[in-house]
Design an enzyme around this catalytic site. Structure first.
Site, PDB file in Angstrom:
ATOM      1  N   LYS A  46       8.009  15.845  -7.322  1.00 23.33           N
ATOM      2  CA  LYS A  46       9.009  17.058  -7.163  1.00 23.33           C
ATOM      3  C   LYS A  46       8.373  17.716  -5.560  1.00 23.33           C
ATOM      4  CE  LYS A  46       8.159  22.046  -7.664  1.00 23.33           C
ATOM      5  NZ  LYS A  46       7.154  23.102  -8.649  1.00 23.33           N
ATOM      6  N   GLN A  47       7.414  16.936  -5.243  1.00 22.14           N
ATOM      7  CA  GLN A  47       6.608  17.794  -3.859  1.00 22.14           C
ATOM      8  C   GLN A  47       5.954  16.123  -2.690  1.00 22.14           C
ATOM      9  OE1 GLN A  47       5.136  21.289  -5.356  1.00 22.14           O
ATOM     10  NE2 GLN A  47       4.086  21.220  -3.111  1.00 22.14           N
TER      11      GLN A  47
ATOM     12  N   TRP B 184      -1.816  27.919  -2.235  1.00 20.39           N
ATOM     13  CA  TRP B 184      -2.703  27.932  -1.006  1.00 20.39           C
ATOM     14  C   TRP B 184      -1.734  27.129   0.258  1.00 20.39           C
ATOM     15  CZ3 TRP B 184      -1.363  21.982  -0.783  1.00 20.39           C
ATOM     16  CH2 TRP B 184      -0.451  21.453  -1.691  1.00 20.39           C
ATOM     17  N   ASP B 185      -0.261  27.495  -0.490  1.00 21.15           N
ATOM     18  CA  ASP B 185       0.734  27.444   0.964  1.00 21.15           C
ATOM     19  C   ASP B 185       0.457  27.860   2.054  1.00 21.15           C
ATOM     20  OD1 ASP B 185       2.020  27.156  -1.573  1.00 21.15           O
ATOM     21  OD2 ASP B 185       4.160  28.845  -0.980  1.00 21.15           O
TER      22      ASP B 185
ATOM     23  N   GLU C 164       3.847  18.599  -9.170  1.00 23.70           N
ATOM     24  CA  GLU C 164       3.854  19.317 -10.375  1.00 23.70           C
ATOM     25  C   GLU C 164       4.529  18.712 -11.387  1.00 23.70           C
ATOM     26  OE1 GLU C 164       4.290  23.290  -9.310  1.00 23.70           O
ATOM     27  OE2 GLU C 164       2.676  23.974  -9.021  1.00 23.70           O
TER      28      GLU C 164
HETATM   29  C1  BGC Z   1       5.085  24.271  -5.582  1.00 29.65           C
HETATM   30  C2  BGC Z   1       3.773  24.775  -5.303  1.00 29.65           C
HETATM   31  C3  BGC Z   1       3.381  25.920  -4.206  1.00 29.65           C
HETATM   32  C4  BGC Z   1       4.421  26.825  -5.760  1.00 29.65           C
HETATM   33  C5  BGC Z   1       4.497  28.505  -4.233  1.00 29.65           C
HETATM   34  C6  BGC Z   1       5.846  26.050  -6.565  1.00 29.65           C
HETATM   35  O1  BGC Z   1       7.131  24.973  -6.124  1.00 29.65           O
HETATM   36  O2  BGC Z   1       4.972  23.250  -6.438  1.00 29.65           O
HETATM   37  O3  BGC Z   1       3.086  24.105  -4.209  1.00 29.65           O
HETATM   38  O4  BGC Z   1       2.335  26.675  -4.043  1.00 29.65           O
HETATM   39  O5  BGC Z   1       5.459  26.963  -5.580  1.00 29.65           O
HETATM   40  O6  BGC Z   1       5.494  28.332  -3.440  1.00 29.65           O
END
Ligand code: BGC
Length: 767
Positions: free
Chosen positions: A597-598, A354-355, A485
């Protein structure tokens, strides 16, 4: 670590312990293929060989501890392709192995302006010979299948014999192979005076995924007219030149390599095409190829450069990010996409997340021709049938589409239930990219031709994924993982619920519009996908009755049900030696903790800011920023944009810095695995959307710029509906100059201007 320079990344000494990291940093590519900065020479030290061809992958059989229904059978991995860069030398019979010599001087330079990688070093060999090596290579931006090396060796202290071997190495392996298999088998090796080509094919797989074949051909042009011999041994094809080398007189080799694959050609014609391409490149010659390559880079910089005055490190950082993004994806081929590591490493398999839509899309939209972002949308459109099949696998019906978390061809490749089945918010970002494209370009034809079909598939999914709570009479989304996550299987992740509602509402709006402006096309689509308008009734009900968790006591959006039951601690309570928590804590402890986390709620506020009062954004930002550990590289940039929005300039700059030089300064100590390509767009977002406050609404471009106090000025260019606009922000003024086209409406701090080609307006910077 690297020398500060505005246009170059320079490593001025060699450190074997940092070599793998440097191999990532100095990677080069052209959107179709990419090469880590492995040495041309023999190197017996630690190295991660990496040469990747976009779209050429192997379906590696899934490996999990506990199989769950719905897991994908394979994980697509971009295959580490045969090596074309090898140039090995023996001086007076001794192999020049850069791990086995004394390095007297060393300099490696990535020239971002021109897209070249050079190395100059002087080494002393065990036999006493001192040799100077100079090499420059690039992967052509005009000839997408061609890599070129100009290589030069000079004996410095005495005359000696030189045996130089230019090679193609076929038996390369992926370090991330699940079952330690080599993904390649050799199907042809032709190595004669006239032709030098290896054809390799991925091994058979049980999943019905087509095998790929790649032909690697080379043409070597030595500076001396010399007779060479050809040797084929194991997986290596070499052309070897033996000669006397006089002290001080350089020997040069121009190597032209071509790599072509069955992604574009039939297998039986591959060898011939590769040979022809290498031959044609040699005919054009190094200088001519370099000239056209540089021209493309000049054009790319014209459209996408960001100039920062007063801070060389910041300048180098942002250019490095832009450079990597531009060489990872060039947007000519809608079958290709942007892997989180691009062409710089194996981690994440080189596949699409989804990035792309959530982070990279706005960058390409503003810095490239419209076809580039349109191709990113088409990539998903073409995979719609697979997204429907993915959803069917999980029990959804009637054309509901769940786009995969991780994919190459549209098939889900991720295999951790809490992400594969639960991180469904990705569907939202994919729908929103359509909205972004249409809003930015004004091209609504995309909706009729392709967009609406994707939107309906996604909306059908949401309509089936919600649960109508019998007690609350509200629609809930249970058992999900939000962008954060560090929480799994939660109920009512606000970001996901909000996004689902938005998707349904937007789809309804586009249906109404399409019926009005393109009724025939709409009827065709209805027939094609058996779309019964009675479905719409439920969608409207969900839009009106979606449950959105909120806490009245704190007056904040609730990240998910129960979030406030967690321990009331913040990041300030975390001892520094326990960070990052993902390297210090058990998984259950992370899940129980309130640490995020984000960007999650803040990610939603970033996307939907127009739907909230500034005060609400402020309150929620302050609450969630205090709890966010930013352990995804995708996180600080989003918080930075939102911090700019609420006027928290210091925070915005602090968070910007965490994104901009993440890999160059190797904050996370993981650059050796490859670079964080998708998060690189975050530093662009933090400047353009954050510091300069660029937005597009109602066919008008909006800006509300400020300048970080550390900078004297910054300036960036964007492409907008055929016009190229350069925005410069200094400590006093904001200047808007239009070099091409017309922009009927630009609003700076709410005042409207119209710009024609050649116009230059200057506005006082708001303090
Ligand atoms: C992130 C995801 C991301 C993936 C790839 C993961 O660590 O939590 O949001 O899509 O890395 O960049």
């Amino acid at each position: 670590m690297f020398v500060e320079n505005e246009w170059k990344i320079i490593e001025d000494s060699f450190d074997a312990n940092r070599h793998q990291m440097a191999e990532s940093i100095f990677s080069i590519g052209n959107g179709h293929m990419g090469q880590r900065a492995n040495f041309e020479e023999a190197y017996s030290g630690k190295t991660l060989p990496g040469n990747y061809i976009g779209g050429v992958f192997f379906p590696d059989k899934t490996r999990v501890g506990w199989w769950k229904n719905g897991y994908p059978d394979y994980f697509a991995k971009v295959v580490n392709a045969p090596t074309w860069i090898g140039i090995h030398s023996w001086i007076d019979g001794e192999l020049l192995d850069l791990a086995n010599v004394t390095i007297l001087s060393f300099e490696r330079v990535l020239n971002m302006k021109e897209g070249t990688l050079s190395k100059t070093c002087v080494v002393e060999m065990k036999n006493g010979a001192q040799v100077e090596i100079k090499s420059t290579r690039f992967i052509s931006m005009t000839e997408s299948e061609i890599g070129v090396i100009h290589y030069e060796l000079t004996a410095l202290n005495f005359d000696c014999t030189l045996c130089m071997s230019s090679l193609i190495k076929s038996d390369v392996r992926n370090q991330d192979s699940n079952y330690d298999e080599c993904f390649w088998q050799s199907i042809a090796q032709i190595n004669t005076e006239k032709e030098c080509v290896a054809v390799d094919k991925t091994i058979p797989n049980p999943f019905g995924v087509p095998q790929f074949s790649v032909a690697t051909a080379m043409k070597n042009v030595f500076s001396r007219d010399i007779i060479t011999v050809h040797k084929t041994e194991g997986g290596i094809l070499s052309e070897i030149a033996g000669m006397k080398m006089r002290k001080g007189e350089p020997v040069t080799l121009d190597k032209y390599a071509a790599q072509v694959s069955t992604l574009n050609y039939e297998e039986q014609e591959l060898a011939q095409i590769a040979l022809q391409r290498a031959e044609d490149a040699a005919k054009k010659g190094y200088e001519s190829l370099l000239k056209s390559h540089k021209k493309v880079w000049a054009e790319k910089w014209k459209q996408s450069d960001i100039v920062i005055k007063g801070d060389v490190k910041a300048q180098q950082g942002i250019r490095f990010n832009i450079f990597q993004l531009q060489q990872t994806y060039t947007g000519e081929d809608s079958r290709l996409n942007i892997g989180p590591k691009g062409f710089t490493g194996e981690k994440y398999g080189g596949v699409t997340y989804w990035d792309t839509e959530a982070f990279c899309f706005p960058f390409y939209l503003s810095t490239s021709p419209e076809t580039v972002s349109r191709n990113l949308l088409l990539y998903r459109y073409k995979q719609l049938d697979r997204a429907i099949a993915n959803a069917e696998k999980l029990g959804f019906t009637r054309g509901a589409a769940l786009y995969p978390m991780v994919t190459m061809t549209g098939d889900e490749c991720h295999n951790e239930w809490e992400i594969t089945f639960e991180e469904i918010h990705r569907n939202g970002a994919i729908a929103h990219a359509i909205y972004d494209y249409v809003t930015y370009t004004g091209d609504r034809t995309y909706l009729v031709e392709y967009g609406l079909e994707v939107l309906i598939g996604i909306s059908r999914f949401w309509a089936q994924r919600v649960t109508l709570s019998p007690t609350k009479r509200k629609y809930m989304i249970l058992g999900v993982t939000g962008p954060n996550e560090y929480e799994n299987n939660v109920s009512n992740n606000w970001y996901t619920n909000y996004y689902a509602r938005w998707c349904l509402r937007y789809t309804l709006e586009i249906i109404t519009w399409t019926k009005r402006v393109a009724s025939e096309k709409y009827a065709e689509l209805q027939k094609k996908i058996s779309f019964d308008e009675r479905e719409i009734g439920l969608w409207s009900d969900i839009v009106n009755n979606m449950y959105l968790p909120h806490d009245d006591k704190y007056g904040i959006i609730l990240q998910q049900d129960g979030y406030l039951d967690k321990e009331p601690v913040t990041v300030a309570d975390l001892p520094a030696d326990q960070r990052p928590i993902n390297q210090h804590w058990s998984w259950d402890r992370i899940l129980r903790s309130p640490y995020i986390k984000q960007a999650d709620v803040v990610q939603g506020l970033y996307v939907f800011e127009d739907e909230f009062e500034l005060e609400t954004i402020q309150k929620n930002f302050n609450f969630y920023e205090a709890r966010c550990v930013h352990e995804s590289s995708l996180s600080p940039c989003i918080h930075s944009v939102v911090a700019s929005k609420i006027g928290n300039e210091e925070k915005a700059y602090e968070l910007y810095l965490r994104t901009a030089r993440l890999d160059l300064d190797d904050y996370n100590k993981e650059a050796h695995e490859g670079l964080h390509i998708t998060s690189m767009s975050g530093s662009w977002l933090a400047i353009v959307k954050g510091f300069a406050g660029m937005r597009v609404a109602n066919n008008s471009l909006h800006f509300s710029p400020y300048i970080p106090k550390e900078w004297n000025s910054y300036s960036f260019s964007i492409n907008y509906r055929g016009a190229v606009l350069t925005v410069t922000v200094s400590k006093k003024n904001v200047t808007m100059s239009l070099t091409t086209g017309t922009i009927p409406s630009i609003q700076v701090y709410g005042t409207e201007y119209k710009l024609n080609t050649g116009d230059n307006i200057e506005i006082e910077l708001k303090k």
